[in-house]
Every structure is written in structure tokens, then in C-alpha cells.
Design a protein around this motif. Sequence first.
Motif, PDB file in Angstrom:
ATOM      1  N   GLY A 150     108.773  91.303  29.638  1.00  0.00           N
ATOM      2  CA  GLY A 150     109.856  90.316  29.413  1.00  0.00           C
ATOM      3  C   GLY A 150     110.929  90.876  28.899  1.00  0.00           C
ATOM      4  O   GLY A 150     111.286  91.974  28.626  1.00  0.00           O
ATOM      5  N   SER A 151     111.957  89.943  28.539  1.00  0.00           N
ATOM      6  CA  SER A 151     113.328  90.499  28.287  1.00  0.00           C
ATOM      7  C   SER A 151     113.874  89.375  27.251  1.00  0.00           C
ATOM      8  O   SER A 151     114.525  88.521  27.042  1.00  0.00           O
ATOM      9  CB  SER A 151     114.592  89.909  29.427  1.00  0.00           C
ATOM     10  OG  SER A 151     113.764  90.775  30.586  1.00  0.00           O
ATOM     11  N   LEU A 208     104.861  88.210  26.654  1.00  0.00           N
ATOM     12  CA  LEU A 208     104.221  89.402  26.781  1.00  0.00           C
ATOM     13  C   LEU A 208     102.536  89.108  27.173  1.00  0.00           C
ATOM     14  O   LEU A 208     101.944  89.709  28.068  1.00  0.00           O
ATOM     15  CB  LEU A 208     104.018  90.361  25.524  1.00  0.00           C
ATOM     16  CG  LEU A 208     103.446  91.711  25.255  1.00  0.00           C
ATOM     17  CD1 LEU A 208     103.768  92.415  24.203  1.00  0.00           C
ATOM     18  CD2 LEU A 208     101.948  91.237  24.747  1.00  0.00           C
ATOM     19  N   PHE A 209     102.033  87.979  26.499  1.00  0.00           N
ATOM     20  CA  PHE A 209     100.840  87.681  26.770  1.00  0.00           C
ATOM     21  C   PHE A 209     100.554  86.889  28.121  1.00  0.00           C
ATOM     22  O   PHE A 209      99.656  87.306  28.916  1.00  0.00           O
ATOM     23  CB  PHE A 209     100.218  86.696  25.729  1.00  0.00           C
ATOM     24  CG  PHE A 209     100.309  87.378  24.109  1.00  0.00           C
ATOM     25  CD1 PHE A 209      99.535  88.478  24.185  1.00  0.00           C
ATOM     26  CD2 PHE A 209     101.050  86.928  23.289  1.00  0.00           C
ATOM     27  CE1 PHE A 209      99.438  89.108  22.770  1.00  0.00           C
ATOM     28  CE2 PHE A 209     100.656  87.626  21.963  1.00  0.00           C
ATOM     29  CZ  PHE A 209     100.144  88.806  21.874  1.00  0.00           C
ATOM     30  N   ALA A 256      94.849  84.048  21.590  1.00  0.00           N
ATOM     31  CA  ALA A 256      93.711  84.642  22.448  1.00  0.00           C
ATOM     32  C   ALA A 256      94.280  85.985  22.355  1.00  0.00           C
ATOM     33  O   ALA A 256      93.467  87.140  22.579  1.00  0.00           O
ATOM     34  CB  ALA A 256      93.399  83.707  23.616  1.00  0.00           C
ATOM     35  N   GLY A 257      95.578  86.171  22.836  1.00  0.00           N
ATOM     36  CA  GLY A 257      95.999  87.534  23.115  1.00  0.00           C
ATOM     37  C   GLY A 257      96.028  88.419  21.858  1.00  0.00           C
ATOM     38  O   GLY A 257      95.773  89.518  22.097  1.00  0.00           O
ATOM     39  N   LEU A 258      96.611  87.899  20.696  1.00  0.00           N
ATOM     40  CA  LEU A 258      96.182  88.706  19.420  1.00  0.00           C
ATOM     41  C   LEU A 258      94.740  89.009  19.149  1.00  0.00           C
ATOM     42  O   LEU A 258      94.678  90.394  19.009  1.00  0.00           O
ATOM     43  CB  LEU A 258      96.722  87.957  18.280  1.00  0.00           C
ATOM     44  CG  LEU A 258      98.220  87.764  18.235  1.00  0.00           C
ATOM     45  CD1 LEU A 258      98.237  86.432  17.018  1.00  0.00           C
ATOM     46  CD2 LEU A 258      98.942  89.108  17.485  1.00  0.00           C
ATOM     47  N   GLY A 286     102.186  94.882  20.352  1.00  0.00           N
ATOM     48  CA  GLY A 286     101.707  94.946  21.536  1.00  0.00           C
ATOM     49  C   GLY A 286     102.860  95.631  22.677  1.00  0.00           C
ATOM     50  O   GLY A 286     102.193  96.083  23.811  1.00  0.00           O
ATOM     51  N   VAL A 287     103.857  95.829  22.068  1.00  0.00           N
ATOM     52  CA  VAL A 287     104.882  96.762  22.834  1.00  0.00           C
ATOM     53  C   VAL A 287     104.855  98.118  22.867  1.00  0.00           C
ATOM     54  O   VAL A 287     104.541  98.750  21.626  1.00  0.00           O
ATOM     55  CB  VAL A 287     106.344  96.113  22.719  1.00  0.00           C
ATOM     56  CG1 VAL A 287     107.274  97.169  23.111  1.00  0.00           C
ATOM     57  CG2 VAL A 287     106.522  94.785  23.133  1.00  0.00           C
ATOM     58  N   GLY A 288     104.904  98.796  23.825  1.00  0.00           N
ATOM     59  CA  GLY A 288     104.845 100.243  23.725  1.00  0.00           C
ATOM     60  C   GLY A 288     103.643 101.123  24.064  1.00  0.00           C
ATOM     61  O   GLY A 288     103.493 102.335  23.789  1.00  0.00           O
ATOM     62  N   MET A 289     102.711 100.101  24.472  1.00  0.00           N
ATOM     63  CA  MET A 289     101.337 101.059  24.764  1.00  0.00           C
ATOM     64  C   MET A 289     101.333 101.243  26.177  1.00  0.00           C
ATOM     65  O   MET A 289     101.957 100.686  27.080  1.00  0.00           O
ATOM     66  CB  MET A 289     100.227  99.915  24.417  1.00  0.00           C
ATOM     67  CG  MET A 289     100.069  99.479  23.033  1.00  0.00           C
ATOM     68  SD  MET A 289      98.915  97.728  22.945  1.00  0.00           S
ATOM     69  CE  MET A 289      97.423  98.721  23.419  1.00  0.00           C
TER      70      MET A 289
END
Length: 298
Positions: A150-151, A208-209, A256-258, A286-289
Motif C-alpha cells: 500500500g501507499s 496491508l491486511f 484477524a490480521g493482527l 507487519g511492514v518490512g518482513m
Amino acid sequence: MVTLLPFDRFVAIDWSGARGKRYAGIAVAECGVGDAAPRLVEPPGGWWSRTAVFDWLRAGLADGAALVGIDCAFSLPFAVAGRTLPAGAGVFDLWNEIEKICADEPDFGGAPFAEHPIHGVGFWRGGPQPDWYDDPHRATEIACRADGLGSPQSPYKLIGAKQVGKGGLAGMRVLRALRAAAPDAVAVWPFDAVKPGQTALTEIYPRLFLKQAGFGQRKIRDGVELDAALARLTSRPLGLSGAVSDHAADALASAAGLRWLAAQPDVWTPPALDERARRLEGWIFGVGMSQSDGYGVL
């Protein structure tokens, strides 16, 4: 080896920075451990206010450790914000300054900071894009784009339907208040180290999710699509029929994503999460994995 942190609940909050008393743009969802579907939390009086969210979160501290994701920026790009703060200032100094300037704004509103004659000079608040505006971003927002997740908008852009700056400023006031009210029970990640038994407050980006659930840039429109997204996030279906609002869908999918992300130890230590992010600018959970960290499993 990273030890998984134990959480009893997973809470996602779709946020709003609007001025007013109650907002259609706020939605709260939660789920427990396992794979049960998330549920929407009914707001008091039919509509959420930011104060009501604060009160609900504070009361919930007695119910055990929760992983809470709030859809707002937890800090500002310090290349701009740091210009008007003392040398060596960190994110908590920024929050204190926001609180000092916005203390009289009701319901944790943050608009006065963006309108301030000194601190507000970096915000694009109206009209055509000024020549001086260079759309500053935090490293986590840049990493989110690089991951194809996403942006995120710059918190300094207060123009258009997707602007997030005022919501971020309001959120920082709430974070500061929660941290002050229960310093032993609350940790704001990544600025604080999260200890077992604490409720962890994290910054989330619902897109993101939805990306991980296969929706790309599309919105979830109804209960069937929501259940498809939940399945991709290893959750049982909720079984709603008919249309689902954007805010409700974002909160439900994010809860749910968390829970899904929390089961992956490396989510707390992405490679790009450096000292600047930990002390100044924060990080989107969750970013950068890498693919091996779990994004390839869906």
C-alpha cells in the motif's frame, strides 16, 4: 530465537481525526486467541468518540494483555518535526508538545498543532500544492510501499479524502494519555519494549491486511467478501449478510490480521526497524518482513 508474546485479545481500531463529538469513521473490532471470527464492538450511544475509545481501552486493561492496532500514524517524519523541537528530542517530546498545544481541543483533537504558527509550518493545509511542500515520509511508510503493501499518505498532507495527519495527531494524544494512565500495563511499540502481560499498542495500516487477503486496492463490500478475507487471515467466517461499511470491514479484517501476525515472532524485529524508528518515527506493524517471515503462506 524470539519468544512469542502472549496476548488474550486482538483489537483493531479504524480511526478518525475529524472535529466533532462522535464519528461514523471510527470502528472497533476484536477477537480472541484461536480462529474465532472477530466481532465489532458496539459503541456507546451508537457512535464512537475518541474519548469513548480511550475509556474502553483503559477499562479493557483489566481483561488481560491485548494487542491493539490503531489506524493512525504514531509519529511524524522527524526531518520536518525535528526542526521545531529541541535538539535531541524524541517521540515522547513530540507528543508532549502536541498535548501542550492541543490541550483545550475537545475529544483528543489534534488540529491546533497543524495550525500552530511554528509547528504547523510543514503541513499542507489547503489550496494547490505549495512550492515548498516535498511530501515528507517516515521510513516505515517508504518500506510499506517497497513491500507492495500500500501507499500510506504523509502525515503532513492534510488535503483530500485520504489525508491522515489530523487522525495521527489525535491518536498521539490518546497514546500519550493511555501510557500516562497505566505505565506498567501499556507499551507503545516500537518506542517501548513490550513485556509479557502488557497491552501493546501498535500502528496499523488496514490496506496491508487487505493486500495479504488478496484484495489489492479493492475494498470489501459485503459479508461474503469479508468472510473470504478472514479465511485468508486464518479466521473462521463471521457470516454477515449484505453490505459492510469500509470502516467496519477494515477493523474486522485488521483484528484477524493482527492475530495472524502476532503468531510470527519476527514481526517484532523487521530488519529495517532501526534506532531512528524506535526513538523518533515508529513503525507500521507487519511492514518490512521478508517472504520467509510469513507473507508467503497465504
